[in-house]
Design a protein around this motif. Sequence first.
Motif, PDB file in Angstrom:
ATOM      1  N   PRO A 186      -9.874   3.073 -12.388  1.00 43.57           N
ATOM      2  CA  PRO A 186     -10.180   2.092 -11.332  1.00 43.57           C
ATOM      3  C   PRO A 186      -8.957   1.543 -10.616  1.00 43.57           C
ATOM      4  CG  PRO A 186     -10.488   1.119 -13.518  1.00 43.57           C
ATOM      5  CD  PRO A 186     -10.272   2.589 -13.725  1.00 43.57           C
ATOM      6  N   ARG A 187      -7.761   1.750 -11.170  1.00 42.09           N
ATOM      7  CA  ARG A 187      -6.554   1.178 -10.553  1.00 42.09           C
ATOM      8  C   ARG A 187      -6.391   1.627  -9.103  1.00 42.09           C
ATOM      9  NH1 ARG A 187      -0.940  -0.264 -11.402  1.00 42.09           N
ATOM     10  NH2 ARG A 187       0.473   1.063 -10.231  1.00 42.09           N
ATOM     11  N   PHE A 188      -6.671   2.891  -8.839  1.00 43.75           N
ATOM     12  CA  PHE A 188      -6.317   3.454  -7.541  1.00 43.75           C
ATOM     13  C   PHE A 188      -7.163   2.875  -6.402  1.00 43.75           C
ATOM     14  CE2 PHE A 188      -5.221   6.620 -10.808  1.00 43.75           C
ATOM     15  CZ  PHE A 188      -3.848   6.662 -10.601  1.00 43.75           C
ATOM     16  N   LYS A 189      -8.464   2.844  -6.582  1.00 46.62           N
ATOM     17  CA  LYS A 189      -9.310   2.251  -5.541  1.00 46.62           C
ATOM     18  C   LYS A 189      -9.126   0.736  -5.480  1.00 46.62           C
ATOM     19  CE  LYS A 189     -12.837   5.826  -5.112  1.00 46.62           C
ATOM     20  NZ  LYS A 189     -14.268   6.190  -5.203  1.00 46.62           N
ATOM     21  N   THR A 190      -8.853   0.125  -6.629  1.00 48.54           N
ATOM     22  CA  THR A 190      -8.614  -1.324  -6.640  1.00 48.54           C
ATOM     23  C   THR A 190      -7.373  -1.667  -5.835  1.00 48.54           C
ATOM     24  OG1 THR A 190      -9.668  -1.528  -8.822  1.00 48.54           O
ATOM     25  CG2 THR A 190      -8.209  -3.327  -8.124  1.00 48.54           C
ATOM     26  N   LEU A 191      -6.285  -0.923  -6.043  1.00 46.69           N
ATOM     27  CA  LEU A 191      -5.072  -1.142  -5.247  1.00 46.69           C
ATOM     28  C   LEU A 191      -5.352  -0.957  -3.756  1.00 46.69           C
ATOM     29  CD1 LEU A 191      -2.318   0.697  -7.327  1.00 46.69           C
ATOM     30  CD2 LEU A 191      -2.301  -1.713  -6.701  1.00 46.69           C
ATOM     31  N   THR A 192      -6.089   0.091  -3.431  1.00 46.20           N
ATOM     32  CA  THR A 192      -6.386   0.385  -2.030  1.00 46.20           C
ATOM     33  C   THR A 192      -7.141  -0.770  -1.385  1.00 46.20           C
ATOM     34  OG1 THR A 192      -6.523   2.728  -2.609  1.00 46.20           O
ATOM     35  CG2 THR A 192      -7.463   2.062  -0.494  1.00 46.20           C
ATOM     36  N   ARG A 193      -8.189  -1.217  -2.054  1.00 39.78           N
ATOM     37  CA  ARG A 193      -9.006  -2.308  -1.519  1.00 39.78           C
ATOM     38  C   ARG A 193      -8.215  -3.617  -1.438  1.00 39.78           C
ATOM     39  NH1 ARG A 193     -12.680  -3.517  -5.764  1.00 39.78           N
ATOM     40  NH2 ARG A 193     -11.142  -5.099  -6.356  1.00 39.78           N
ATOM     41  N   ASN A 194      -7.504  -3.952  -2.512  1.00 35.65           N
ATOM     42  CA  ASN A 194      -6.838  -5.253  -2.560  1.00 35.65           C
ATOM     43  C   ASN A 194      -5.660  -5.347  -1.603  1.00 35.65           C
ATOM     44  OD1 ASN A 194      -8.711  -5.948  -4.445  1.00 35.65           O
ATOM     45  ND2 ASN A 194      -7.298  -6.104  -6.168  1.00 35.65           N
ATOM     46  N   ILE A 195      -4.921  -4.236  -1.427  1.00 35.50           N
ATOM     47  CA  ILE A 195      -3.827  -4.250  -0.449  1.00 35.50           C
ATOM     48  C   ILE A 195      -4.378  -4.468   0.952  1.00 35.50           C
ATOM     49  CG2 ILE A 195      -2.188  -2.685   0.704  1.00 35.50           C
ATOM     50  CD1 ILE A 195      -1.386  -1.710  -2.110  1.00 35.50           C
ATOM     51  N   ARG A 196      -5.477  -3.793   1.265  1.00 35.99           N
ATOM     52  CA  ARG A 196      -6.106  -3.979   2.583  1.00 35.99           C
ATOM     53  C   ARG A 196      -6.602  -5.406   2.757  1.00 35.99           C
ATOM     54  NH1 ARG A 196     -11.336  -3.745   3.711  1.00 35.99           N
ATOM     55  NH2 ARG A 196     -11.878  -2.575   1.834  1.00 35.99           N
ATOM     56  N   GLN A 197      -7.244  -5.953   1.730  1.00 35.48           N
ATOM     57  CA  GLN A 197      -7.808  -7.295   1.855  1.00 35.48           C
ATOM     58  C   GLN A 197      -6.722  -8.369   1.844  1.00 35.48           C
ATOM     59  OE1 GLN A 197     -10.847  -7.586  -1.184  1.00 35.48           O
ATOM     60  NE2 GLN A 197     -12.336  -6.466   0.066  1.00 35.48           N
ATOM     61  N   ARG A 198      -5.679  -8.171   1.054  1.00 35.45           N
ATOM     62  CA  ARG A 198      -4.585  -9.153   1.064  1.00 35.45           C
ATOM     63  C   ARG A 198      -3.913  -9.195   2.425  1.00 35.45           C
ATOM     64  NH1 ARG A 198       0.497 -10.626   0.845  1.00 35.45           N
ATOM     65  NH2 ARG A 198       1.049 -12.303  -0.616  1.00 35.45           N
ATOM     66  N   ARG A 199      -3.707  -8.053   3.001  1.00 31.81           N
ATOM     67  CA  ARG A 199      -3.064  -7.937   4.309  1.00 31.81           C
ATOM     68  C   ARG A 199      -3.931  -8.534   5.415  1.00 31.81           C
ATOM     69  NH1 ARG A 199       0.486  -3.917   6.833  1.00 31.81           N
ATOM     70  NH2 ARG A 199      -0.258  -3.446   8.942  1.00 31.81           N
ATOM     71  N   GLY A 200      -5.256  -8.459   5.215  1.00 27.46           N
ATOM     72  CA  GLY A 200      -6.181  -8.968   6.220  1.00 27.46           C
ATOM     73  C   GLY A 200      -6.604  -7.924   7.230  1.00 27.46           C
ATOM     74  N   GLU A 201      -6.170  -6.697   7.044  1.00 22.16           N
ATOM     75  CA  GLU A 201      -6.505  -5.584   7.935  1.00 22.16           C
ATOM     76  C   GLU A 201      -6.060  -4.293   7.266  1.00 22.16           C
ATOM     77  OE1 GLU A 201      -4.245  -6.146  11.497  1.00 22.16           O
ATOM     78  OE2 GLU A 201      -2.327  -6.100  10.462  1.00 22.16           O
ATOM     79  N   LYS A 202      -6.485  -3.164   7.832  1.00 15.93           N
ATOM     80  CA  LYS A 202      -6.034  -1.893   7.280  1.00 15.93           C
ATOM     81  C   LYS A 202      -4.533  -1.721   7.491  1.00 15.93           C
ATOM     82  CE  LYS A 202      -9.057   0.675   9.535  1.00 15.93           C
ATOM     83  NZ  LYS A 202      -9.811   1.888   9.969  1.00 15.93           N
ATOM     84  N   ALA A 234      -4.464   4.455   6.044  1.00 17.15           N
ATOM     85  CA  ALA A 234      -4.923   4.352   4.659  1.00 17.15           C
ATOM     86  C   ALA A 234      -3.777   4.570   3.688  1.00 17.15           C
ATOM     87  CB  ALA A 234      -6.035   5.370   4.391  1.00 17.15           C
ATOM     88  N   MET A 235      -3.919   3.955   2.522  1.00 14.03           N
ATOM     89  CA  MET A 235      -2.928   4.094   1.462  1.00 14.03           C
ATOM     90  C   MET A 235      -2.730   5.554   1.074  1.00 14.03           C
ATOM     91  SD  MET A 235      -3.055   2.069  -2.170  1.00 14.03           S
ATOM     92  CE  MET A 235      -1.940   2.418  -3.527  1.00 14.03           C
ATOM     93  N   GLY A 236      -3.799   6.367   1.181  1.00  8.36           N
ATOM     94  CA  GLY A 236      -3.725   7.756   0.766  1.00  8.36           C
ATOM     95  C   GLY A 236      -2.732   8.592   1.536  1.00  8.36           C
ATOM     96  N   PHE A 237      -2.418   8.202   2.778  1.00 11.74           N
ATOM     97  CA  PHE A 237      -1.454   8.979   3.552  1.00 11.74           C
ATOM     98  C   PHE A 237      -0.048   8.879   2.967  1.00 11.74           C
ATOM     99  CE2 PHE A 237      -4.760   8.534   6.831  1.00 11.74           C
ATOM    100  CZ  PHE A 237      -4.867   9.858   7.215  1.00 11.74           C
ATOM    101  N   GLY A 238       0.231   7.789   2.252  1.00 11.41           N
ATOM    102  CA  GLY A 238       1.533   7.631   1.617  1.00 11.41           C
ATOM    103  C   GLY A 238       1.505   7.974   0.144  1.00 11.41           C
ATOM    104  N   MET A 239       0.637   7.279  -0.601  1.00 12.65           N
ATOM    105  CA  MET A 239       0.535   7.533  -2.032  1.00 12.65           C
ATOM    106  C   MET A 239      -0.100   8.883  -2.323  1.00 12.65           C
ATOM    107  SD  MET A 239       1.979   5.300  -3.872  1.00 12.65           S
ATOM    108  CE  MET A 239       2.446   3.582  -4.090  1.00 12.65           C
ATOM    109  N   GLY A 240      -0.632   9.532  -1.300  1.00 12.17           N
ATOM    110  CA  GLY A 240      -1.135  10.889  -1.449  1.00 12.17           C
ATOM    111  C   GLY A 240      -0.060  11.938  -1.262  1.00 12.17           C
TER     112      GLY A 240
END
Length: 630
Positions: A186-202, A234-240
């Motif tokens: 669950p870490r990976f999707k959690t990081l993706t969601r929380n980084i987006r939500q903390r930032r306030g945008e994608k 998306a986070m996947g373009f970098g962490m991918g």
Amino acid sequence: MGLLSEGSPLSWEETKALAQHVREHGIEQFINMYARLRDRQGDMLKWGDEVEYIIVRFDDEQKAAQVSLRAREMLAVLNEKEAADPQGVKSLWRPEYGAYMIEGTPGKPYGGLLAHFNVVEANMRYRRLEVAEMLSPGEHVMSITNFPRLGCPNFTFPPAKPTPEDETCAARSLYFPDEAIFPGHPRFKTLTRNIRQRRGEKVSIDLPIFKDKNTVIPVEGSLPEKPDHVHMDAMGFGMGCCCLQLTFQACNITEARTLYDQLTPMCPIMLALTAASPAYRGYLTDVDCRWNVISASVDCRTREEKGEIPLKNDRFRINKSRYDSIDSYLSPAGEKYNDVPLVMDEALYKRLREGDIDHLLAQHIAHLFIRDSVSLFSEKVHQNDKEDTDHFENIQSTNWQTMRFKPPPPNSPIGWRVEFRPCEAQLTDFENAAIVCFVVLLTRVILSYQLDFLIPISKVDENMQTSQKRGAVLTEKFWFKKNINGAKENNHSNESNGLDAEYELMTIDQIINGKGCFPGLVPLINSYLGSMDVDADTHCTIQQYLKLIQKRASGELLTTASWIRKEITEHEEYKHDSVVSERICYDLLKKGKDIQDGIRPCPELLGANVGSKTADNIPPAIEKHLTKHC
């Protein structure tokens, strides 16, 4: 990827509410850990590499290549082997961000013997072949830094479509579907969601496009304010993306801090030398490296923290993403080069100093801890700060920097370590082994000769941006120390001339191969080897590796990025429009697969080398399987 705690992930609002709790307890955990381990001595020099791989599926009928989302299935089998014989396995496997990615390391770390350099490539090849046993028809494991059409329609197999309007999705990307995120933790999707939500945008990743004679501007999907940039969201373009990393165990904390500092100025040099990723989302860009892509992909800063609007709800103006180059040296020798104002949590710094942590290390930790936790599990909220370290690691492991300073794990024989994190993954095991052995030998020379590479942090930052430019190895110059012969001589120079006289702009060729009074790093390594008792086989292998490094630096051999760029622009289907079509991508990766498997020579990338003879030490069953798949 860092800490992989198990448990039930909290929502962003729940995680945010516990941010200060994590910081304060993380600091207490570090203070307690430091008190136990600060005087630890006598650990042996050990080291190991991490290579990240992409599973590529070739559709020969359609002449198309995709990433295969089978990492979870394959890791289950690989991890069973480890569980059955943890002491006997030759390689260890871990998940990475992408559902199409896996990370492999040696089963045990290498040690201080020079003969160990003679088995690095063989172990890398063994890893690749171990994965090859589980591949389906048409699949291949490739150590490429970036899949060139990541984010293009149908880039995954099985096919998956982005759902940007679906509020339950982690990424909500226009291009990168959640199915491409590793589903096994669950870490990976959690990081993706929380980084987006903390930032306030994608997140917004915008790379300048390579402008060829038929390039269309605005680029499809580009932002209105950046029409000549390739946009990714998306986070996947970098962490991918994939990389090649190294971890070193030092004999004590002092040596670890020295290595951390002395290797820092080498980070941009090695990033440029290993450049391997010029194509993103189906376009050829004007950069050669992944670094700024990953930096932007996990940039969780709010507009206040980035300085776009006045601070009101947030605590700090933060100059960088949580994935970037380091901001301060840790050793006393490096203190005078810390010329960039360091943003840190003053209350936590004070607590660290009260806990008997020295100024340099206290400010380093207090700087890391300006960040919020972006992934927290309910089972890990309440911990024993005298024994547990999860809150510390929660923040430490989500500061993804060029170097990482790592305390010993609890109740472990492992000592103080540093990670060297800038290098891009190379196509062949020979290249990856050459880079690993070069950096490891450089650490031996640094410690044996007491070399001093330190330059101001601001100049390292400048070099990091320079290193990512197209063709930087041949066209750019980098700030580097003029006299690297040791701190005493440099201190004497400082008194009369000041810091500015210590460093100058050099080409990578000059840094690696020497110029005038500057000896060059490879000649220094050879001088060191000349004083050692090296057997003939090991000497031959090392010289092959060093020659590759020298020829890349001089331009006699291409970087991987330059080779990829050449293959794309010279393809018969290329329309001089900066577009990497499905057929171009297929042919590029097919050729890359043949090169990595030794089927096709590539003298412009490898010279006459196809690999060291030690790579032949492969179990026959796996060797047979590779032949079948080739």
